[in-house]
Scaffold this motif. Sequence first.
Motif, PDB file in Angstrom:
ATOM      1  N   ASN A  75       0.823  -1.215   0.000  1.00 44.71           N
ATOM      2  CA  ASN A  75       0.000   0.000   0.000  1.00 44.71           C
ATOM      3  C   ASN A  75       0.857   1.265   0.000  1.00 44.71           C
ATOM      4  O   ASN A  75       0.498   2.266  -0.620  1.00 44.71           O
ATOM      5  CB  ASN A  75      -0.934  -0.001   1.213  1.00 44.71           C
ATOM      6  CG  ASN A  75      -2.019  -1.050   1.110  1.00 44.71           C
ATOM      7  OD1 ASN A  75      -2.677  -1.162   0.087  1.00 44.71           O
ATOM      8  ND2 ASN A  75      -2.207  -1.830   2.160  1.00 44.71           N
ATOM      9  N   TRP A  76       1.981   1.227   0.697  1.00 50.53           N
ATOM     10  CA  TRP A  76       2.886   2.377   0.694  1.00 50.53           C
ATOM     11  C   TRP A  76       3.497   2.583  -0.691  1.00 50.53           C
ATOM     12  O   TRP A  76       3.589   3.724  -1.174  1.00 50.53           O
ATOM     13  CB  TRP A  76       3.996   2.181   1.729  1.00 50.53           C
ATOM     14  CG  TRP A  76       3.511   2.081   3.139  1.00 50.53           C
ATOM     15  CD1 TRP A  76       3.431   0.954   3.902  1.00 50.53           C
ATOM     16  CD2 TRP A  76       3.042   3.151   3.960  1.00 50.53           C
ATOM     17  NE1 TRP A  76       2.936   1.253   5.143  1.00 50.53           N
ATOM     18  CE2 TRP A  76       2.691   2.588   5.213  1.00 50.53           C
ATOM     19  CE3 TRP A  76       2.875   4.524   3.776  1.00 50.53           C
ATOM     20  CZ2 TRP A  76       2.194   3.348   6.271  1.00 50.53           C
ATOM     21  CZ3 TRP A  76       2.381   5.287   4.821  1.00 50.53           C
ATOM     22  CH2 TRP A  76       2.044   4.708   6.048  1.00 50.53           C
ATOM     23  N   ALA A  79       0.861   3.883  -2.982  1.00 45.46           N
ATOM     24  CA  ALA A  79       0.586   5.290  -2.703  1.00 45.46           C
ATOM     25  C   ALA A  79       1.612   6.201  -3.375  1.00 45.46           C
ATOM     26  O   ALA A  79       1.258   7.209  -4.004  1.00 45.46           O
ATOM     27  CB  ALA A  79       0.570   5.523  -1.191  1.00 45.46           C
ATOM     28  N   ALA A  80       2.903   5.859  -3.247  1.00 46.71           N
ATOM     29  CA  ALA A  80       3.952   6.692  -3.830  1.00 46.71           C
ATOM     30  C   ALA A  80       3.902   6.686  -5.354  1.00 46.71           C
ATOM     31  O   ALA A  80       3.970   7.742  -5.994  1.00 46.71           O
ATOM     32  CB  ALA A  80       5.320   6.208  -3.347  1.00 46.71           C
ATOM     33  N   SER A  82       1.361   5.890  -7.371  1.00 56.75           N
ATOM     34  CA  SER A  82       0.140   6.521  -7.878  1.00 56.75           C
ATOM     35  C   SER A  82       0.203   8.029  -7.746  1.00 56.75           C
ATOM     36  O   SER A  82      -0.311   8.758  -8.601  1.00 56.75           O
ATOM     37  CB  SER A  82      -1.083   5.976  -7.139  1.00 56.75           C
ATOM     38  OG  SER A  82      -1.034   6.300  -5.756  1.00 56.75           O
ATOM     39  N   GLY A  83       0.839   8.529  -6.692  1.00 57.96           N
ATOM     40  CA  GLY A  83       0.987   9.973  -6.538  1.00 57.96           C
ATOM     41  C   GLY A  83       1.836  10.576  -7.644  1.00 57.96           C
ATOM     42  O   GLY A  83       1.508  11.640  -8.191  1.00 57.96           O
ATOM     43  N   THR A 179      -8.231  13.112  -8.117  1.00 58.54           N
ATOM     44  CA  THR A 179      -7.176  12.790  -7.158  1.00 58.54           C
ATOM     45  C   THR A 179      -7.779  12.454  -5.792  1.00 58.54           C
ATOM     46  O   THR A 179      -7.271  11.573  -5.089  1.00 58.54           O
ATOM     47  CB  THR A 179      -6.180  13.944  -7.019  1.00 58.54           C
ATOM     48  OG1 THR A 179      -6.879  15.169  -6.710  1.00 58.54           O
ATOM     49  CG2 THR A 179      -5.386  14.137  -8.303  1.00 58.54           C
ATOM     50  N   TYR A 183      -7.053   9.091  -3.578  1.00 56.57           N
ATOM     51  CA  TYR A 183      -6.686   9.022  -2.163  1.00 56.57           C
ATOM     52  C   TYR A 183      -7.711   8.200  -1.380  1.00 56.57           C
ATOM     53  O   TYR A 183      -7.340   7.439  -0.477  1.00 56.57           O
ATOM     54  CB  TYR A 183      -6.594  10.425  -1.558  1.00 56.57           C
ATOM     55  CG  TYR A 183      -5.729  11.392  -2.322  1.00 56.57           C
ATOM     56  CD1 TYR A 183      -4.586  10.975  -3.002  1.00 56.57           C
ATOM     57  CD2 TYR A 183      -6.054  12.751  -2.388  1.00 56.57           C
ATOM     58  CE1 TYR A 183      -3.801  11.872  -3.707  1.00 56.57           C
ATOM     59  CE2 TYR A 183      -5.281  13.647  -3.088  1.00 56.57           C
ATOM     60  CZ  TYR A 183      -4.156  13.217  -3.751  1.00 56.57           C
ATOM     61  OH  TYR A 183      -3.399  14.105  -4.456  1.00 56.57           O
ATOM     62  N   ILE A 186      -7.131   4.511  -1.993  1.00 53.93           N
ATOM     63  CA  ILE A 186      -5.984   4.038  -1.219  1.00 53.93           C
ATOM     64  C   ILE A 186      -6.362   3.896   0.250  1.00 53.93           C
ATOM     65  O   ILE A 186      -5.991   2.921   0.913  1.00 53.93           O
ATOM     66  CB  ILE A 186      -4.793   5.002  -1.392  1.00 53.93           C
ATOM     67  CG1 ILE A 186      -4.277   4.946  -2.834  1.00 53.93           C
ATOM     68  CG2 ILE A 186      -3.670   4.668  -0.415  1.00 53.93           C
ATOM     69  CD1 ILE A 186      -3.232   5.983  -3.147  1.00 53.93           C
ATOM     70  N   SER A 199       0.384   9.502  -0.698  1.00 47.94           N
ATOM     71  CA  SER A 199       0.037   9.697  -2.108  1.00 47.94           C
ATOM     72  C   SER A 199      -0.231  11.168  -2.403  1.00 47.94           C
ATOM     73  O   SER A 199       0.217  11.702  -3.431  1.00 47.94           O
ATOM     74  CB  SER A 199      -1.194   8.857  -2.460  1.00 47.94           C
ATOM     75  OG  SER A 199      -1.518   8.973  -3.825  1.00 47.94           O
ATOM     76  N   HIS A 200      -0.935  11.828  -1.510  1.00 42.45           N
ATOM     77  CA  HIS A 200      -1.254  13.253  -1.667  1.00 42.45           C
ATOM     78  C   HIS A 200       0.018  14.094  -1.667  1.00 42.45           C
ATOM     79  O   HIS A 200       0.195  14.986  -2.509  1.00 42.45           O
ATOM     80  CB  HIS A 200      -2.178  13.671  -0.517  1.00 42.45           C
ATOM     81  CG  HIS A 200      -2.847  14.973  -0.709  1.00 42.45           C
ATOM     82  ND1 HIS A 200      -4.013  15.325  -0.063  1.00 42.45           N
ATOM     83  CD2 HIS A 200      -2.523  16.057  -1.469  1.00 42.45           C
ATOM     84  CE1 HIS A 200      -4.374  16.536  -0.411  1.00 42.45           C
ATOM     85  NE2 HIS A 200      -3.482  17.010  -1.264  1.00 42.45           N
ATOM     86  N   TYR A 203       2.044  13.468  -4.842  1.00 43.53           N
ATOM     87  CA  TYR A 203       1.376  14.157  -5.952  1.00 43.53           C
ATOM     88  C   TYR A 203       1.768  15.632  -5.986  1.00 43.53           C
ATOM     89  O   TYR A 203       2.134  16.167  -7.047  1.00 43.53           O
ATOM     90  CB  TYR A 203      -0.137  14.003  -5.812  1.00 43.53           C
ATOM     91  CG  TYR A 203      -0.945  14.927  -6.692  1.00 43.53           C
ATOM     92  CD1 TYR A 203      -1.124  14.648  -8.043  1.00 43.53           C
ATOM     93  CD2 TYR A 203      -1.534  16.079  -6.173  1.00 43.53           C
ATOM     94  CE1 TYR A 203      -1.862  15.492  -8.858  1.00 43.53           C
ATOM     95  CE2 TYR A 203      -2.279  16.923  -6.978  1.00 43.53           C
ATOM     96  CZ  TYR A 203      -2.438  16.628  -8.318  1.00 43.53           C
ATOM     97  OH  TYR A 203      -3.169  17.473  -9.119  1.00 43.53           O
TER      98      TYR A 203
END
Length: 224
Positions: A75-76, A79-80, A82-83, A179, A183, A186, A199-200, A203
């Motif tokens: 998931n981490w 997140a990175a 996808s951001g 976006t 988030y 995720i 992720s935010h 981004y």
Amino acid sequence: MSGSSTSPRVGECREVLFWLLLLGSWQLLASPGSKTGIIGAVGAAAFLVHAWANINRLRGLGLDHACWRSAARTNWVLAAVSGILAGIIVFVIGTVSGQNMRLGDNWKLIALQATLGPVLEEIVFRGYLFAFLMWLLSKATNDDGRGPLIVVLAAVVFAVVHLAQPGVSWLQLACITATGTLYGWIRWRSGSTAPAAVSHAVYNLALYAISGAVLLGEKALPSR
């Protein structure tokens, strides 16, 4: 007995420190002046260390509803990645559509939008708002349909709040909704707001990095 009575107090102190560092550093970074900015940057760094060190321990004063929890490694990474991808896609869409994608170079604003801003917004929208929507829709929908609905509703509220900013275009509103949906997905997938905040933040950093790279490239080109 003494251990059980002091433990909740320790947890509450951790949570109070969490909010003091977050809101205090935010105020300093948002205030004019380089000295306040430096203090705010140090406070933001201290906040990130504190938030990470207590990622499963902030439950004394309501942060349990915000789900500031650990998550699986995938998931981490998701997140990175996808951001970064979201930042590239939004920058390209904005540029092709004629939007001004050149972001400012105010280092305090960059620090704010890369650290404290994503954490606070995700705690509010993918934390407390998520919890409220889950409670509100607990009897209105089945388990399978509730997740996507909550993700979309939270993203719409997230976008509507950004209407308070002057000059927000419909394209920007659509990108904010998209976006926000990312988030939220995720958050729902991981069960934690922390990967959503990552992720935010990534981004926002991606947008600043691409904007800065484009600006440097334009300056490097020989003038005609």
